[in-house]
Design a protein around this motif. Structure first.
Motif, mmCIF file in Angstrom:
data_model
loop_
_atom_site.group_PDB
_atom_site.id
_atom_site.type_symbol
_atom_site.label_atom_id
_atom_site.label_comp_id
_atom_site.label_asym_id
_atom_site.label_seq_id
_atom_site.Cartn_x
_atom_site.Cartn_y
_atom_site.Cartn_z
ATOM 1 N N LYS A 85 0.843 -1.186 0.000
ATOM 2 C CA LYS A 85 0.000 0.000 0.000
ATOM 3 C C LYS A 85 0.882 1.240 0.000
ATOM 4 N N THR A 86 0.574 2.211 -0.855
ATOM 5 C CA THR A 86 1.420 3.396 -1.001
ATOM 6 C C THR A 86 0.844 4.630 -0.317
ATOM 7 N N SER A 87 -0.332 4.515 0.298
ATOM 8 C CA SER A 87 -0.932 5.663 0.976
ATOM 9 C C SER A 87 -1.398 5.257 2.365
ATOM 10 N N ARG A 88 -1.625 6.258 3.200
ATOM 11 C CA ARG A 88 -2.126 6.009 4.548
ATOM 12 C C ARG A 88 -3.612 6.308 4.663
ATOM 13 N N ARG A 89 -4.213 6.700 3.569
ATOM 14 C CA ARG A 89 -5.632 7.035 3.598
ATOM 15 C C ARG A 89 -6.498 5.789 3.707
ATOM 16 N N ALA A 90 -7.693 5.965 4.245
ATOM 17 C CA ALA A 90 -8.645 4.869 4.315
ATOM 18 C C ALA A 90 -9.123 4.516 2.913
#
Length: 280
Positions: A85-90
Motif C-alpha cells: 500500500k502506497t498511501s495512509r488514507r482509508a
C-alpha cells in the motif's frame, strides 16, 4: 504457459478462500465490483465494495471507536506477489452497519497502490471483524498502456526545467472507442498525473490538444457524426485539474443546420407568381 500458471494460481486462491471460512461468509459478506475489466495506466481504477451484515453484531469501520477494518489486497496475477500500500488514507468512507443492513462504498484502487505498470492484477476485498477475516472473491483486471494518438509539451515560465508531457491515447471500453488524456512531469521533477477518460470518440477526426500560455489545456475530440466534446483542464506547476466538458456542434453541420432553420422559419421558398406565357 504463463497463462496456465496464472489460472492455476487464481484457482488455488479461490479454493483457499472457500475453505478458510465457510461459516463466516454466511454471516458477513464483502464483494468488489469494478467499473471495467481494463484501465489505461494512470486511471484511478474505480470500484464499489458491497458489505452485507447478517450477523447479530454491529459493524463499525473508520470511526474513533471502531475496531473493524475494511481494505483491499492487490496481487500481481503472474506470480501472486502482493502489492504494498502506497498511501495512509482509508480505502472507503467510514460507516456503521446494524444487523441485517448493507452498505455500498466507492473505492479507487490506484489511490492506494502503484498500478501504472501494464499487467494483469487481482483485487480482493477484506473485512476484519472480531479478528476474523471475511474475504470476497478476487476480481481480475488489466492495466494497459493504450494506443497513442498525439501529444504536446507544456513549459512553465515560473518553474525552470519543469516540463509536462501530455499524451492522448485511445482504448476500447464497453465496445466503444474512448479517448484518454495522460500527463507526466519531466525535467526538474518527476510526477505522473491521473489519466482521465474523456469519453467516446469517433476516429474519423483526430483529437486536438491545445495548451495556452495561461495554463489552460483544451482537448477537442469528435463524439458523434455532428458533435464534438471540448474538455478543459487547468495546468499549473503544482496542479492539474479537470474544469469542464461541453458538447459543441460540428462547425460544418452546424452551419448547414442554421441555414435549414432559417429556411423553415421563412416558410420555404415560394414560387414566383407570373402569367403562364412569361418565361422570364
Amino acid at each position: 504457459m504463463k497463462r496456465l500458471h496464472a489460472a492455476a494460481a487464481l484457482a488455488a486462491l479461490c479454493a483457499a478462500i472457500a475453505a478458510a471460512a465457510p461459516c463466516a461468509t454466511s454471516e458477513i459478506s464483502v464483494s468488489l465490483k469494478l467499473d471495467a475489466i481494463d484501465y489505461v495506466a494512470g486511471e484511478r481504477v474505480r470500484g464499489v465494495i458491497d458489505v452485507r451484515n447478517t450477523s447479530p453484531d454491529n459493524i463499525s469501520v473508520g470511526h474513533a471507536d471502531s475496531k473493524d477494518y475494511l481494505f483491499v489486497e492487490v496481487y500481481k496475477m503472474a506470480d501472486m506477489e502482493e502489492l504494498e500500500k502506497t498511501s495512509r488514507r482509508a480505502f472507503t468512507a467510514r460507516f456503521r452497519l446494524k444487523p441485517n443492513e448493507g452498505q455500498k462504498l466507492e473505492v479507487h484502487l490506484a489511490d492506494h497502490f502503484g498500478l501504472r505498470i501494464p499487467r494483469r492484477y487481482l483485487a480482493r476485498p477484506v473485512l476484519v471483524h472480531r479478528s476474523i477475516r471475511y474475504e470476497g472473491q478476487p476480481v481480475a483486471f488489466d492495466i494497459v498502456p493504450g494506443m497513442t494518438i498525439s501529444g504536446a509539451v507544456q513549459t512553465f515560465a515560473n518553474r525552470d526545467g519543469l516540463m509536462r508531457e501530455f499524451e492522448l491515447v485511445h482504448w476500447s471500453r464497453r465496445g466503444t472507442e474512448h479517448v484518454f488524456l495522460a500527463a507526466r512531469d519531466t525535467g526538474a521533477s518527476s510526477r505522473a498525473w491521473e489519466t482521465r477518460d474523456l469519453g467516446p470518440s469517433m476516429k474519423i477526426t483526430k483529437p486536438i490538444i491545445s495548451i495556452m500560455p495561461s495554463g489552460k489545456v483544451t482537448v477537442l475530440h469528435r463524439m458523434g457524426p455532428d458533435s464534438f466534446v471540448r474538455s478543459e483542464f487547468w495546468s499549473m506547476p503544482d496542479t492539474l485539474e479537470f474544469m469542464l466538458a461541453e458538447t459543441v456542434r460540428d462547425p460544418e453541420t452546424a452551419g448547414q443546420a442554421r441555414v435549414q432553420e432559417l429556411y423553415d422559419s421563412a416558410g420555404g421558398v415560394k414560387p414566383v407568381d407570373r402569367p403562364w406565357w412569361k418565361f422570364w
